[in-house]
Design an enzyme around this catalytic site. Structure first.
Site, PDB file in Angstrom:
ATOM      1  N   ARG A  24      -9.712   3.018   9.400  1.00 32.53           N
ATOM      2  CA  ARG A  24      -9.292   1.678   9.407  1.00 32.53           C
ATOM      3  C   ARG A  24     -10.357   0.879  10.318  1.00 32.53           C
ATOM      4  NH1 ARG A  24      -3.249  -0.182  10.191  1.00 32.53           N
ATOM      5  NH2 ARG A  24      -2.672   1.608   8.764  1.00 32.53           N
TER       6      ARG A  24
ATOM      7  N   ARG B  46      11.117  -3.326  11.011  1.00 36.02           N
ATOM      8  CA  ARG B  46      10.258  -2.342  11.433  1.00 36.02           C
ATOM      9  C   ARG B  46       9.906  -2.785  13.077  1.00 36.02           C
ATOM     10  NH1 ARG B  46       5.255  -0.283   8.096  1.00 36.02           N
ATOM     11  NH2 ARG B  46       3.853  -1.071   9.810  1.00 36.02           N
TER      12      ARG B  46
ATOM     13  N   ARG C 183      -1.520  -7.345  13.901  1.00 36.55           N
ATOM     14  CA  ARG C 183      -1.970  -6.422  13.049  1.00 36.55           C
ATOM     15  C   ARG C 183      -3.143  -6.975  12.047  1.00 36.55           C
ATOM     16  NH1 ARG C 183       3.455  -5.144  11.634  1.00 36.55           N
ATOM     17  NH2 ARG C 183       2.862  -4.209   9.710  1.00 36.55           N
TER      18      ARG C 183
ATOM     19  N   ARG D  78      10.528  -8.085   5.118  1.00 39.92           N
ATOM     20  CA  ARG D  78      10.638  -6.646   5.259  1.00 39.92           C
ATOM     21  C   ARG D  78      11.527  -5.968   6.061  1.00 39.92           C
ATOM     22  NH1 ARG D  78       5.474  -3.000   5.294  1.00 39.92           N
ATOM     23  NH2 ARG D  78       5.166  -3.477   7.493  1.00 39.92           N
TER      24      ARG D  78
ATOM     25  N   LYS E 268       0.829  -1.089   0.088  1.00 37.63           N
ATOM     26  CA  LYS E 268       0.111   0.050   0.080  1.00 37.63           C
ATOM     27  C   LYS E 268       0.948   1.393  -0.063  1.00 37.63           C
ATOM     28  CE  LYS E 268      -2.480  -0.244   3.666  1.00 37.63           C
ATOM     29  NZ  LYS E 268      -2.475   1.004   4.535  1.00 37.63           N
TER      30      LYS E 268
HETATM   31  P1  ADP Z   1       0.444  -1.437   8.800  1.00 33.01           P
HETATM   32  O1  ADP Z   1      -0.893  -1.107   8.472  1.00 33.01           O
HETATM   33  O2  ADP Z   1       1.354  -2.162   7.600  1.00 33.01           O
HETATM   34  O3  ADP Z   1       0.718  -1.850  10.172  1.00 33.01           O
HETATM   35  P2  ADP Z   1       0.710   1.428   8.892  1.00 33.01           P
HETATM   36  O4  ADP Z   1       2.120   2.084   8.866  1.00 33.01           O
HETATM   37  O5  ADP Z   1      -0.237   1.810   8.075  1.00 33.01           O
HETATM   38  O6  ADP Z   1       1.319  -0.210   8.833  1.00 33.01           O
HETATM   39  O7  ADP Z   1       0.323   1.550  10.557  1.00 33.01           O
HETATM   40  C1  ADP Z   1       1.391   1.095  11.478  1.00 33.01           C
HETATM   41  C2  ADP Z   1       0.636   1.262  12.911  1.00 33.01           C
HETATM   42  O8  ADP Z   1       0.082   2.568  13.119  1.00 33.01           O
HETATM   43  C3  ADP Z   1      -0.593   0.371  13.048  1.00 33.01           C
HETATM   44  O9  ADP Z   1      -0.168  -0.785  13.452  1.00 33.01           O
HETATM   45  C4  ADP Z   1      -1.472   1.271  13.952  1.00 33.01           C
HETATM   46  O10 ADP Z   1      -0.616   0.912  15.257  1.00 33.01           O
HETATM   47  C5  ADP Z   1      -1.085   2.536  13.569  1.00 33.01           C
HETATM   48  N1  ADP Z   1      -2.210   3.153  12.816  1.00 33.01           N
HETATM   49  C6  ADP Z   1      -1.981   3.813  11.609  1.00 33.01           C
HETATM   50  N2  ADP Z   1      -3.189   4.227  11.203  1.00 33.01           N
HETATM   51  C7  ADP Z   1      -4.187   3.802  12.255  1.00 33.01           C
HETATM   52  C8  ADP Z   1      -5.649   4.172  12.032  1.00 33.01           C
HETATM   53  N3  ADP Z   1      -6.482   4.679  11.273  1.00 33.01           N
HETATM   54  N4  ADP Z   1      -6.023   3.690  13.357  1.00 33.01           N
HETATM   55  C9  ADP Z   1      -5.542   3.042  14.473  1.00 33.01           C
HETATM   56  N5  ADP Z   1      -4.200   2.906  14.321  1.00 33.01           N
HETATM   57  C10 ADP Z   1      -3.466   3.245  13.359  1.00 33.01           C
END
Ligand code: ADP
Ligand code: ZN
Length: 260
Positions: A123, A192, A203, A160, A47
């Site tokens: 989300r 990461r 997740r 990754r 993404k």
């Molecule tokens: P991924 O979806 O691959 O885990 P992201 O970089 O999109 O990676 O998000 C990393 C973390 O940031 C998520 O695991 C969560 O803890 C937090 N996060 C991101 N966007 C949201 C959201 N819309 N609501 C709640 N937590 C979020």
């Protein structure tokens, strides 16, 4: 429910400093409407990469809540420490914090009129409803689900690696030599912090449980399109352009060359 006047995008009392209905009308009358796009997808679906390319092609800001939270966590503030705990555990940041962050980013008319590609937000169903409650029906022109099955993303996430200095990402497939230095900038390359096996599992489970009702809801609004995310990144980009282009006039074939 429509947007309320003087609402701001906060968890408690969703609101705006400007009446949003008139904002949208004016945007339609006096300036070219900028695309507002939501992109959803399982962790490891690619993404981040695809959103960056698509946003560049549409000339709209790429707003990634994950990136914003990682920046906040790196700040070491009180809020940053709370956020970091959620990131490292692989749990969702509470809605109130997420909505405050988005309010800071999209709270003024100019920011909204510039259009946006939202990567990682909404989300949950509650986040989606808050977004539309505040910004009205024009909160998104289309929502794209970049679809990649769990069986494909699991090995991708385990492989990754990220450069701590320049942010470049690399893949180290099982059995291959580990990368510790970035080939681009020489910075340290690590996993990461939320790419541990336990956090990955949490997740992915959160995506299945929390995002499923959101996807159903977006589909009921007639906004959801699904794009297969398996395959070569250039092919996936083209699929995204073709599919989103059917909904978004700005994204026609010759609107701008894709960044290579
Ligand atoms: P991924 O979806 O691959 O885990 P992201 O970089 O999109 O990676 O998000 C990393 C973390 O940031 C998520 O695991 C969560 O803890 C937090 N996060 C991101 N966007 C949201 C959201 N819309 N609501 C709640 N937590 C979020
Ligand atoms: Zn680097």
């Amino acid at each position: 429910m429509g947007p309320t006047e003087n609402a701001t995008l906060t968890a408690g009392g969703v609101g705006v400093t400007q009446p949003l209905a008139s904002t949208d009308r004016r945007a339609g009358e006096t300036m070219k409407h900028r695309t507002r796009l939501i992109v959803l997808g399982r962790q490891g679906a690619g993404k981040g990469t695809q959103c960056a390319r698509l946003a560049a092609r549409l000339s709209v800001p790429h707003i990634s809540t994950g990136d914003l939270f990682r920046a906040e966590a790196a700040n070491g503030t009180d809020l940053g420490r709370q956020v970091a705990a959620h990131l490292d555990a692989g749990s969702l940041v509470p809605d109130a914090v997420v909505l405050d962050l988005l309010a800071a980013r999209l709270g003024n008319t100019a920011a909204r009129e510039a259009g946006y590609l939202l990567d990682g937000f909404p989300r949950t169903l509650a986040q989606g409803q808050a977004l539309f409650e505040v910004l009205g029906a024009r909160a998104a022109d289309v929502a794209v689900e970049l679809h990649v099955p769990t069986s494909v993303v699991l090995p991708r996430l385990a492989a990754r690696r990220v450069c701590q200095k320049c942010g470049a990402t690399f893949s180290v497939p099982e059995g291959a030599a580990e990368i510790t230095r970035c080939p681009r900038c020489g910075g340290p390359v690590t996993r990461r912090s939320d790419d541990t096996d336990a956090a990955i599992a949490r997740r992915l489970a959160a995506y299945d449980h929390e995002s499923a009702p959101l996807l159903v809801w977006l589909d009921q609004l007639g906004l959801l399109v699904r794009v297969e995310g398996v395959g070569d990144p250039d092919e996936v980009h083209q699929r995204l352009v073709d599919t989103v282009g059917t909904r978004v006039p700005e994204l026609d074939a010759d609107c701008a060359p894709p960044p290579s």
